[in-house]
Design an enzyme around this catalytic site. Structure first.
Site, short mmCIF file in Angstrom:
data_model
loop_
_atom_site.label_atom_id
_atom_site.label_comp_id
_atom_site.label_asym_id
_atom_site.label_seq_id
_atom_site.Cartn_x
_atom_site.Cartn_y
_atom_site.Cartn_z
N GLN A 25 0.81 -1.22 0.00
CA GLN A 25 0.00 0.00 0.00
C GLN A 25 0.84 1.26 0.00
O GLN A 25 0.33 2.36 -0.25
CB GLN A 25 -0.94 0.01 1.20
N CYS A 60 -5.26 0.59 3.60
CA CYS A 60 -5.34 -0.84 3.97
C CYS A 60 -6.75 -1.38 3.79
O CYS A 60 -6.94 -2.55 3.45
CB CYS A 60 -4.86 -1.04 5.41
N HIS A 83 -6.13 -1.10 11.65
CA HIS A 83 -5.52 -1.63 10.43
C HIS A 83 -6.38 -2.76 9.86
O HIS A 83 -6.79 -3.67 10.59
CB HIS A 83 -4.12 -2.15 10.73
#
Length: 457
Positions: free
Chosen positions: A262, A268, A404
Protein backbone atom coordinates in the site's frame (compact mmCIF):
# COMPACT_ATOMS: atom_id res chain seq x y z
CA UNK A 1 46.63 36.42 -24.92
CA UNK A 2 48.23 33.30 -23.52
CA UNK A 3 50.34 35.38 -21.19
CA UNK A 4 47.28 37.30 -20.01
CA UNK A 5 45.53 34.07 -19.16
CA UNK A 6 48.57 32.89 -17.27
CA UNK A 7 48.68 36.11 -15.27
CA UNK A 8 44.97 35.74 -14.42
CA UNK A 9 45.37 32.19 -13.16
CA UNK A 10 48.51 33.02 -11.26
CA UNK A 11 46.87 36.04 -9.72
CA UNK A 12 43.88 33.89 -8.70
CA UNK A 13 46.23 31.48 -7.05
CA UNK A 14 48.01 34.26 -5.15
CA UNK A 15 44.82 35.99 -4.08
CA UNK A 16 43.07 32.82 -3.01
CA UNK A 17 46.09 31.46 -1.18
CA UNK A 18 45.96 28.17 -3.08
CA UNK A 19 48.00 26.98 -6.04
CA UNK A 20 45.92 27.02 -9.27
CA UNK A 21 45.51 23.24 -9.39
CA UNK A 22 44.35 22.89 -5.77
CA UNK A 23 40.89 21.51 -5.01
CA UNK A 24 39.27 23.08 -1.95
CA UNK A 25 36.16 22.08 -0.01
CA UNK A 26 33.12 24.28 -0.48
CA UNK A 27 30.24 24.97 1.89
CA UNK A 28 26.88 23.54 0.86
CA UNK A 29 25.37 26.96 1.63
CA UNK A 30 27.22 28.78 -1.16
CA UNK A 31 24.78 30.03 -3.85
CA UNK A 32 26.95 28.56 -6.62
CA UNK A 33 26.51 25.07 -5.16
CA UNK A 34 22.74 25.31 -5.52
CA UNK A 35 23.14 26.50 -9.09
CA UNK A 36 25.44 23.69 -10.22
CA UNK A 37 23.39 21.08 -8.35
CA UNK A 38 20.21 22.19 -10.12
CA UNK A 39 21.95 22.06 -13.50
CA UNK A 40 23.37 18.61 -12.71
CA UNK A 41 19.96 17.14 -11.86
CA UNK A 42 18.44 18.63 -15.01
CA UNK A 43 21.22 17.11 -17.10
CA UNK A 44 20.80 13.71 -15.46
CA UNK A 45 17.07 13.71 -16.20
CA UNK A 46 17.70 14.81 -19.80
CA UNK A 47 20.32 12.17 -20.59
CA UNK A 48 19.35 9.17 -18.46
CA UNK A 49 17.41 6.23 -19.87
CA UNK A 50 14.97 6.38 -16.93
CA UNK A 51 11.33 6.98 -17.84
CA UNK A 52 10.66 9.01 -14.69
CA UNK A 53 12.09 12.18 -13.19
CA UNK A 54 14.60 12.11 -10.34
CA UNK A 55 14.79 14.84 -7.71
CA UNK A 56 17.70 16.02 -5.58
CA UNK A 57 17.67 14.64 -2.04
CA UNK A 58 21.12 15.60 -0.84
CA UNK A 59 24.36 17.18 -2.06
CA UNK A 60 27.62 15.95 -0.51
CA UNK A 61 31.40 16.27 -0.81
CA UNK A 62 31.53 19.52 -2.74
CA UNK A 63 34.94 20.76 -3.83
CA UNK A 64 36.05 23.50 -6.21
CA UNK A 65 38.98 24.16 -8.50
CA UNK A 66 38.81 27.66 -9.95
CA UNK A 67 35.56 27.45 -11.97
CA UNK A 68 35.06 23.68 -11.78
CA UNK A 69 32.88 22.01 -9.16
CA UNK A 70 33.18 18.35 -8.21
CA UNK A 71 30.38 16.97 -6.02
CA UNK A 72 28.01 14.09 -5.32
CA UNK A 73 24.23 14.22 -5.49
CA UNK A 74 21.87 11.60 -4.11
CA UNK A 75 18.62 11.67 -6.06
CA UNK A 76 15.29 9.95 -5.49
CA UNK A 77 12.97 8.44 -8.07
CA UNK A 78 9.61 10.22 -8.39
CA UNK A 79 6.24 9.20 -9.79
CA UNK A 80 6.37 11.91 -12.49
CA UNK A 81 6.92 10.70 -16.03
CA UNK A 82 9.50 12.49 -18.15
CA UNK A 83 6.95 13.21 -20.83
CA UNK A 84 4.26 14.13 -18.31
CA UNK A 85 2.77 17.53 -17.58
CA UNK A 86 3.30 17.45 -13.83
CA UNK A 87 5.11 20.34 -12.21
CA UNK A 88 8.39 19.36 -10.59
CA UNK A 89 7.13 20.99 -7.41
CA UNK A 90 4.32 18.42 -7.24
CA UNK A 91 6.42 15.32 -7.92
CA UNK A 92 6.27 12.72 -5.14
CA UNK A 93 8.80 9.99 -4.48
CA UNK A 94 7.82 6.59 -5.83
CA UNK A 95 5.31 4.75 -3.62
CA UNK A 96 7.05 1.34 -3.64
CA UNK A 97 10.54 2.74 -3.10
CA UNK A 98 10.09 6.23 -1.67
CA UNK A 99 13.64 6.44 -0.38
CA UNK A 100 15.49 4.43 -3.00
CA UNK A 101 17.99 6.67 -4.70
CA UNK A 102 20.86 6.95 -7.10
CA UNK A 103 24.21 8.55 -6.29
CA UNK A 104 25.99 10.50 -9.01
CA UNK A 105 29.33 12.24 -9.08
CA UNK A 106 29.32 15.38 -11.25
CA UNK A 107 32.02 17.66 -12.61
CA UNK A 108 30.46 20.98 -13.59
CA UNK A 109 31.99 24.10 -15.13
CA UNK A 110 30.58 27.40 -13.85
CA UNK A 111 31.83 30.66 -15.41
CA UNK A 112 29.55 33.44 -14.11
CA UNK A 113 31.14 36.30 -16.06
CA UNK A 114 30.47 34.42 -19.30
CA UNK A 115 27.06 33.17 -18.14
CA UNK A 116 28.23 29.63 -18.87
CA UNK A 117 27.38 26.44 -16.98
CA UNK A 118 28.27 23.04 -18.38
CA UNK A 119 28.28 19.48 -17.06
CA UNK A 120 31.67 18.09 -18.07
CA UNK A 121 30.94 14.51 -16.99
CA UNK A 122 29.02 12.44 -14.46
CA UNK A 123 29.08 8.88 -13.13
CA UNK A 124 26.18 7.26 -11.30
CA UNK A 125 25.70 4.18 -9.14
CA UNK A 126 22.80 2.71 -7.18
CA UNK A 127 25.02 0.54 -5.01
CA UNK A 128 26.03 1.26 -1.43
CA UNK A 129 25.99 5.04 -1.59
CA UNK A 130 25.89 5.49 2.17
CA UNK A 131 28.78 4.01 4.11
CA UNK A 132 29.23 6.44 6.96
CA UNK A 133 25.69 7.61 7.66
CA UNK A 134 26.55 9.26 10.96
CA UNK A 135 29.49 10.73 12.74
CA UNK A 136 29.85 8.39 15.71
CA UNK A 137 31.38 11.10 17.88
CA UNK A 138 28.27 13.27 17.51
CA UNK A 139 26.09 10.48 18.86
CA UNK A 140 28.37 9.30 21.66
CA UNK A 141 29.16 11.65 24.52
CA UNK A 142 32.10 9.75 25.92
CA UNK A 143 32.34 11.88 29.05
CA UNK A 144 28.91 10.65 30.22
CA UNK A 145 28.98 7.04 29.07
CA UNK A 146 30.18 3.90 30.78
CA UNK A 147 32.08 1.43 28.61
CA UNK A 148 29.05 -0.88 28.64
CA UNK A 149 26.72 1.91 27.48
CA UNK A 150 29.21 3.02 24.85
CA UNK A 151 29.38 -0.53 23.49
CA UNK A 152 25.59 -0.57 23.33
CA UNK A 153 25.57 2.70 21.40
CA UNK A 154 28.13 1.40 18.95
CA UNK A 155 26.04 -1.71 18.42
CA UNK A 156 22.99 0.50 17.76
CA UNK A 157 24.94 2.50 15.17
CA UNK A 158 26.11 -0.71 13.53
CA UNK A 159 22.50 -1.96 13.34
CA UNK A 160 21.39 1.39 11.94
CA UNK A 161 24.00 1.30 9.18
CA UNK A 162 22.88 -2.22 8.29
CA UNK A 163 19.25 -1.01 8.30
CA UNK A 164 20.11 1.90 5.98
CA UNK A 165 21.83 -0.43 3.53
CA UNK A 166 19.13 -3.12 3.64
CA UNK A 167 16.24 -0.75 2.99
CA UNK A 168 18.04 1.77 0.73
CA UNK A 169 17.34 4.64 3.09
CA UNK A 170 18.35 8.15 2.01
CA UNK A 171 17.97 11.07 4.40
CA UNK A 172 18.20 14.71 3.32
CA UNK A 173 20.68 17.06 4.98
CA UNK A 174 21.08 16.35 8.73
CA UNK A 175 18.05 14.08 9.03
CA UNK A 176 20.17 10.94 9.47
CA UNK A 177 21.12 11.75 13.06
CA UNK A 178 17.48 12.35 14.05
CA UNK A 179 16.48 9.05 12.46
CA UNK A 180 19.27 7.30 14.32
CA UNK A 181 17.86 8.54 17.64
CA UNK A 182 14.36 7.36 16.65
CA UNK A 183 15.84 4.02 15.59
CA UNK A 184 17.58 3.70 18.97
CA UNK A 185 14.33 4.37 20.86
CA UNK A 186 12.48 1.90 18.67
CA UNK A 187 14.97 -0.83 19.52
CA UNK A 188 13.99 -0.33 23.17
CA UNK A 189 10.28 -0.45 22.33
CA UNK A 190 10.75 -3.64 20.32
CA UNK A 191 12.55 -5.22 23.27
CA UNK A 192 9.73 -4.24 25.63
CA UNK A 193 7.16 -5.80 23.30
CA UNK A 194 9.36 -8.89 23.01
CA UNK A 195 9.64 -9.23 26.79
CA UNK A 196 5.89 -8.99 27.30
CA UNK A 197 4.77 -11.13 24.37
CA UNK A 198 3.05 -14.41 25.28
CA UNK A 199 3.68 -16.08 21.92
CA UNK A 200 6.70 -17.12 19.88
CA UNK A 201 7.07 -13.92 17.86
CA UNK A 202 10.36 -12.18 17.22
CA UNK A 203 10.34 -8.38 17.29
CA UNK A 204 13.17 -6.10 16.24
CA UNK A 205 14.42 -4.13 13.27
CA UNK A 206 11.94 -3.74 10.39
CA UNK A 207 11.68 -1.29 7.53
CA UNK A 208 9.61 0.94 9.84
CA UNK A 209 12.27 1.19 12.56
CA UNK A 210 13.18 4.80 11.71
CA UNK A 211 9.61 6.08 12.17
CA UNK A 212 8.06 7.50 15.30
CA UNK A 213 4.82 5.89 16.45
CA UNK A 214 2.89 8.94 15.23
CA UNK A 215 4.55 8.81 11.80
CA UNK A 216 3.87 5.10 11.49
CA UNK A 217 0.21 5.52 12.37
CA UNK A 218 -0.23 8.50 10.06
CA UNK A 219 1.48 6.91 7.06
CA UNK A 220 0.39 3.27 7.26
CA UNK A 221 -2.65 2.82 9.51
CA UNK A 222 -6.36 3.62 9.35
CA UNK A 223 -7.76 5.90 12.09
CA UNK A 224 -11.35 5.57 10.89
CA UNK A 225 -11.72 1.91 11.86
CA UNK A 226 -11.71 2.39 15.63
CA UNK A 227 -14.14 5.30 15.59
CA UNK A 228 -16.52 3.34 13.37
CA UNK A 229 -16.85 0.15 15.40
CA UNK A 230 -20.08 1.26 17.08
CA UNK A 231 -21.79 1.93 13.74
CA UNK A 232 -20.53 -1.23 12.05
CA UNK A 233 -23.88 -2.49 10.73
CA UNK A 234 -24.10 -5.15 8.05
CA UNK A 235 -26.33 -8.10 7.22
CA UNK A 236 -25.28 -11.18 9.22
CA UNK A 237 -23.66 -14.11 7.43
CA UNK A 238 -25.11 -17.57 7.94
CA UNK A 239 -22.79 -19.54 10.23
CA UNK A 240 -21.72 -23.00 8.96
CA UNK A 241 -23.14 -25.92 10.91
CA UNK A 242 -20.10 -28.13 10.51
CA UNK A 243 -17.07 -27.96 12.78
CA UNK A 244 -14.03 -26.42 11.09
CA UNK A 245 -11.03 -28.53 10.02
CA UNK A 246 -8.09 -28.49 12.45
CA UNK A 247 -6.18 -26.31 10.00
CA UNK A 248 -6.81 -24.51 6.73
CA UNK A 249 -4.92 -22.12 4.42
CA UNK A 250 -6.41 -20.68 1.24
CA UNK A 251 -2.91 -20.09 -0.15
CA UNK A 252 -2.72 -23.86 -0.57
CA UNK A 253 -5.93 -23.82 -2.61
CA UNK A 254 -5.16 -21.01 -5.05
CA UNK A 255 -7.48 -18.32 -3.67
CA UNK A 256 -4.90 -15.72 -2.62
CA UNK A 257 -2.90 -13.33 -4.84
CA UNK A 258 0.66 -12.18 -4.15
CA UNK A 259 1.33 -9.83 -1.23
CA UNK A 260 0.93 -6.21 -2.33
CA UNK A 261 2.25 -2.91 -0.97
CA UNK A 262 0.00 0.00 0.00
CA UNK A 263 2.99 2.32 0.34
CA UNK A 264 2.79 5.44 2.50
CA UNK A 265 -0.98 5.59 2.21
CA UNK A 266 -3.66 4.55 4.71
CA UNK A 267 -5.48 2.48 2.10
CA UNK A 268 -5.34 -0.84 3.97
CA UNK A 269 -9.16 -0.97 3.90
CA UNK A 270 -9.05 -1.19 0.08
CA UNK A 271 -6.44 -3.96 0.10
CA UNK A 272 -8.42 -5.94 2.68
CA UNK A 273 -11.66 -5.74 0.70
CA UNK A 274 -10.04 -6.38 -2.69
CA UNK A 275 -8.20 -9.40 -1.29
CA UNK A 276 -11.51 -10.77 -0.07
CA UNK A 277 -13.19 -10.21 -3.46
CA UNK A 278 -10.28 -11.86 -5.26
CA UNK A 279 -10.87 -14.96 -3.14
CA UNK A 280 -14.64 -14.89 -3.57
CA UNK A 281 -14.34 -14.52 -7.34
CA UNK A 282 -11.91 -17.44 -7.49
CA UNK A 283 -14.22 -19.70 -5.48
CA UNK A 284 -17.31 -18.86 -7.54
CA UNK A 285 -15.77 -18.43 -11.01
CA UNK A 286 -12.62 -20.57 -10.86
CA UNK A 287 -10.20 -17.79 -11.87
CA UNK A 288 -7.78 -15.92 -9.58
CA UNK A 289 -7.45 -12.33 -10.80
CA UNK A 290 -5.43 -9.55 -9.18
CA UNK A 291 -7.94 -6.72 -8.81
CA UNK A 292 -7.54 -2.96 -8.43
CA UNK A 293 -7.23 -1.26 -5.05
CA UNK A 294 -6.64 2.07 -6.80
CA UNK A 295 -10.17 2.00 -8.17
CA UNK A 296 -11.47 2.14 -4.60
CA UNK A 297 -8.95 4.81 -3.57
CA UNK A 298 -10.05 7.03 -6.46
CA UNK A 299 -13.74 6.23 -6.92
CA UNK A 300 -15.13 5.43 -3.45
CA UNK A 301 -16.81 8.74 -2.62
CA UNK A 302 -17.61 7.78 0.99
CA UNK A 303 -14.22 6.65 2.24
CA UNK A 304 -11.13 8.86 2.51
CA UNK A 305 -8.53 7.26 0.21
CA UNK A 306 -5.16 7.46 1.98
CA UNK A 307 -6.90 8.95 5.00
CA UNK A 308 -8.62 5.66 5.80
CA UNK A 309 -11.89 3.92 5.10
CA UNK A 310 -14.32 1.16 6.06
CA UNK A 311 -14.73 -2.23 4.40
CA UNK A 312 -18.53 -1.88 4.63
CA UNK A 313 -18.42 1.36 2.61
CA UNK A 314 -15.99 -0.15 0.13
CA UNK A 315 -18.35 -3.04 -0.64
CA UNK A 316 -21.16 -0.57 -1.26
CA UNK A 317 -18.95 1.51 -3.54
CA UNK A 318 -18.10 -1.51 -5.68
CA UNK A 319 -21.77 -2.48 -5.93
CA UNK A 320 -22.66 1.05 -7.10
CA UNK A 321 -19.79 1.12 -9.61
CA UNK A 322 -20.86 -2.25 -10.96
CA UNK A 323 -17.60 -4.08 -10.38
CA UNK A 324 -13.82 -3.94 -10.22
CA UNK A 325 -11.13 -3.59 -12.87
CA UNK A 326 -7.91 -5.60 -12.80
CA UNK A 327 -4.71 -4.39 -11.20
CA UNK A 328 -3.20 -4.32 -14.69
CA UNK A 329 -5.90 -2.03 -16.11
CA UNK A 330 -6.15 0.25 -13.08
CA UNK A 331 -2.75 0.08 -11.37
CA UNK A 332 -1.96 1.20 -7.86
CA UNK A 333 -0.39 4.66 -7.40
CA UNK A 334 -0.50 5.08 -3.63
CA UNK A 335 -2.29 8.42 -3.74
CA UNK A 336 -5.76 9.63 -4.64
CA UNK A 337 -6.26 10.60 -8.27
CA UNK A 338 -9.26 11.40 -10.47
CA UNK A 339 -11.55 8.40 -10.87
CA UNK A 340 -10.89 6.76 -14.23
CA UNK A 341 -13.08 3.69 -13.77
CA UNK A 342 -14.32 2.12 -17.00
CA UNK A 343 -17.36 -0.16 -16.90
CA UNK A 344 -16.14 -1.83 -20.09
CA UNK A 345 -13.08 -3.12 -18.20
CA UNK A 346 -14.90 -4.75 -15.26
CA UNK A 347 -13.32 -8.11 -14.44
CA UNK A 348 -15.20 -9.00 -11.24
CA UNK A 349 -18.35 -7.96 -9.43
CA UNK A 350 -20.11 -8.59 -6.12
CA UNK A 351 -23.77 -8.96 -5.28
CA UNK A 352 -23.76 -8.02 -1.60
CA UNK A 353 -21.67 -8.16 1.59
CA UNK A 354 -22.11 -9.74 5.01
CA UNK A 355 -20.78 -9.49 8.56
CA UNK A 356 -19.27 -12.66 10.02
CA UNK A 357 -19.61 -13.87 13.61
CA UNK A 358 -17.20 -12.70 16.32
CA UNK A 359 -16.87 -16.25 17.64
CA UNK A 360 -13.42 -17.44 16.54
CA UNK A 361 -14.48 -21.06 16.03
CA UNK A 362 -17.30 -19.87 13.77
CA UNK A 363 -14.87 -17.53 11.97
CA UNK A 364 -12.60 -20.51 11.27
CA UNK A 365 -15.54 -22.59 10.03
CA UNK A 366 -16.79 -19.80 7.76
CA UNK A 367 -13.28 -19.20 6.39
CA UNK A 368 -12.64 -22.87 5.59
CA UNK A 369 -15.99 -23.17 3.85
CA UNK A 370 -16.30 -19.79 2.12
CA UNK A 371 -12.87 -18.21 1.56
CA UNK A 372 -10.54 -15.47 2.91
CA UNK A 373 -12.13 -12.88 5.20
CA UNK A 374 -11.67 -9.12 5.40
CA UNK A 375 -10.80 -8.26 9.00
CA UNK A 376 -9.44 -5.37 11.04
CA UNK A 377 -7.22 -5.39 14.13
CA UNK A 378 -5.06 -3.38 16.48
CA UNK A 379 -1.62 -3.04 14.86
CA UNK A 380 0.15 -2.37 18.18
CA UNK A 381 2.86 -5.02 17.69
CA UNK A 382 3.15 -4.88 13.91
CA UNK A 383 5.62 -2.03 13.47
CA UNK A 384 8.44 -4.22 14.83
CA UNK A 385 7.10 -7.70 14.00
CA UNK A 386 9.56 -9.99 12.22
CA UNK A 387 8.26 -13.57 12.49
CA UNK A 388 6.57 -16.15 14.71
CA UNK A 389 3.17 -16.18 16.40
CA UNK A 390 2.43 -12.79 17.94
CA UNK A 391 0.45 -12.72 21.21
CA UNK A 392 0.61 -9.28 22.86
CA UNK A 393 -0.92 -8.68 26.27
CA UNK A 394 -4.55 -7.62 25.96
CA UNK A 395 -3.88 -4.45 27.98
CA UNK A 396 -1.28 -3.41 25.39
CA UNK A 397 -3.24 -4.46 22.29
CA UNK A 398 -6.81 -3.50 23.05
CA UNK A 399 -9.55 -5.00 20.86
CA UNK A 400 -11.33 -1.64 21.02
CA UNK A 401 -8.54 0.30 19.33
CA UNK A 402 -8.62 -1.14 15.83
CA UNK A 403 -6.53 0.70 13.26
CA UNK A 404 -5.52 -1.63 10.43
CA UNK A 405 -7.47 -3.72 7.88
CA UNK A 406 -5.98 -6.98 6.60
CA UNK A 407 -7.00 -10.31 5.08
CA UNK A 408 -7.51 -13.53 7.04
CA UNK A 409 -6.43 -16.41 4.80
CA UNK A 410 -6.01 -19.37 7.14
CA UNK A 411 -5.39 -20.82 10.58
CA UNK A 412 -3.42 -23.61 12.18
CA UNK A 413 -1.10 -24.61 14.98
CA UNK A 414 2.64 -24.16 15.54
CA UNK A 415 4.10 -26.37 18.22
CA UNK A 416 0.92 -26.27 20.24
CA UNK A 417 0.23 -22.56 19.66
CA UNK A 418 -2.93 -21.82 17.61
CA UNK A 419 -2.64 -18.98 15.10
CA UNK A 420 -4.39 -16.98 12.43
CA UNK A 421 -2.52 -16.52 9.10
CA UNK A 422 -3.00 -12.92 7.99
CA UNK A 423 -2.07 -11.36 4.65
CA UNK A 424 -0.81 -7.82 5.14
CA UNK A 425 -0.32 -5.04 2.56
CA UNK A 426 3.15 -3.73 3.44
CA UNK A 427 5.12 -5.72 0.87
CA UNK A 428 7.02 -8.99 1.07
CA UNK A 429 9.93 -7.36 2.91
CA UNK A 430 7.86 -7.14 6.10
CA UNK A 431 6.99 -9.96 8.51
CA UNK A 432 7.07 -13.52 7.17
CA UNK A 433 7.13 -12.76 3.45
CA UNK A 434 4.41 -10.17 3.99
CA UNK A 435 2.33 -12.26 6.43
CA UNK A 436 1.48 -11.78 10.08
CA UNK A 437 0.75 -14.70 12.43
CA UNK A 438 -1.44 -13.83 15.40
CA UNK A 439 -2.58 -15.96 18.35
CA UNK A 440 -5.98 -17.59 17.81
CA UNK A 441 -8.63 -18.16 20.48
CA UNK A 442 -8.55 -15.09 22.72
CA UNK A 443 -9.68 -12.30 20.41
CA UNK A 444 -6.08 -11.04 20.37
CA UNK A 445 -5.79 -7.42 19.21
CA UNK A 446 -9.47 -7.38 18.19
CA UNK A 447 -8.90 -9.84 15.34
CA UNK A 448 -12.53 -11.03 15.63
CA UNK A 449 -14.28 -7.66 15.91
CA UNK A 450 -14.76 -6.59 12.28
CA UNK A 451 -14.98 -9.69 10.05
CA UNK A 452 -16.78 -9.38 6.72
CA UNK A 453 -16.96 -10.67 3.18
CA UNK A 454 -18.38 -9.86 -0.20
CA UNK A 455 -20.81 -12.32 -1.74
CA UNK A 456 -20.54 -13.33 -5.38
CA UNK A 457 -23.48 -15.27 -6.89
Amino acid sequence: MVGLCFVFVSAFGLVSGFPPEHWREVSLEEPEVKIVAKIAVQEYNRLSDQDVIYLQLRVTDVRKQLVKYDFNIIMGRTMCKKDGKESLNNCQLHVEAPEKGVKCNFLVLLVPWQNETKVLHYLCSQEDFIKDIVDTSSFLNKDKLTSKTEDGMRETISLFKEFVTTYNKIYPNDEALRRLHIFSENLKKAKEIQDKDLGTAEYGVTKFSDLTEEEFRTLYLNPLLSSSQKRWIMKKAVAPKDFPPTQWDWRDHGAVTEVKNQGMCGSCWAFSVIGNIEGQWFLKKGTLVSLSEQELVDCDAVDHACGGGLPSSAYEAIEKLGGVETEHDYSYQGQKQDCSFSASKISAYINKSVEISKDEEKIAAWLAQNGPISIALNAFAMQFYRKGVSHPLRILCSPWFIDHAVLLVGYGDRNGMPFWAIKNSWGKDWGEQGYYYLYRGSGACGVNQMCSSAVVN
